[in-house]
Design a protein around this motif. Structure first.
Motif, short mmCIF file in Angstrom:
data_model
loop_
_atom_site.label_atom_id
_atom_site.label_comp_id
_atom_site.label_asym_id
_atom_site.label_seq_id
_atom_site.Cartn_x
_atom_site.Cartn_y
_atom_site.Cartn_z
N GLU A 21 1.02 -1.13 -0.05
CA GLU A 21 -0.08 -0.09 -0.05
C GLU A 21 0.73 1.26 0.09
O GLU A 21 1.82 1.31 0.66
N VAL A 22 0.34 2.24 -0.68
CA VAL A 22 0.86 3.46 -0.63
C VAL A 22 0.57 4.40 0.61
O VAL A 22 -0.64 4.40 0.52
N VAL A 23 1.50 4.72 1.46
CA VAL A 23 0.72 5.18 2.62
C VAL A 23 1.32 6.83 2.52
O VAL A 23 0.65 7.43 3.35
N LYS A 24 2.25 7.29 1.93
CA LYS A 24 2.58 8.58 1.77
C LYS A 24 3.33 8.97 0.58
O LYS A 24 4.20 8.05 0.05
N SER A 25 2.87 10.09 -0.20
CA SER A 25 3.72 10.64 -1.10
C SER A 25 3.83 12.14 -1.20
O SER A 25 2.82 12.74 -1.28
N LYS A 26 4.97 12.53 -1.09
CA LYS A 26 5.29 13.91 -0.82
C LYS A 26 6.62 14.39 -1.38
O LYS A 26 7.82 13.70 -1.31
N ASP A 27 6.59 15.44 -2.12
CA ASP A 27 7.99 15.83 -2.48
C ASP A 27 8.69 14.81 -3.48
O ASP A 27 9.94 14.86 -3.24
N GLY A 28 8.17 14.15 -4.14
CA GLY A 28 8.93 13.01 -4.65
C GLY A 28 9.23 11.88 -4.01
O GLY A 28 9.69 10.65 -4.68
#
Length: 56
Positions: A21-28
């Motif tokens: 699962e993707v839990v965080k996506s920030k600033d690349g």
């Protein structure tokens, strides 16, 4: 190789018992949560490569 786009909160299943699962996506930067049985070994790429290189 399968390439799949996912947003935070979305996931993919590998077989019936591994969930990524993707839990965080920030600033690349991306963070993944992997839920798998304890008997499945999960290694970061650099650790896997170091382990396989040392075996040669």
């Amino acid at each position: 190789m399968l390439v799949v786009g996912r947003k935070p909160g979305e996931y993919v299943m590998i077989g019936d018992n591994i969930r990524v699962e993707v839990v965080k996506s920030k600033d690349g930067n991306l963070r993944l949560a992997i839920d798998a049985p304890k008997e499945i070994t999960i290694l970061r790429g650099e650790v896997y490569e170091a382990n396989t290189s040392s075996r040669l």
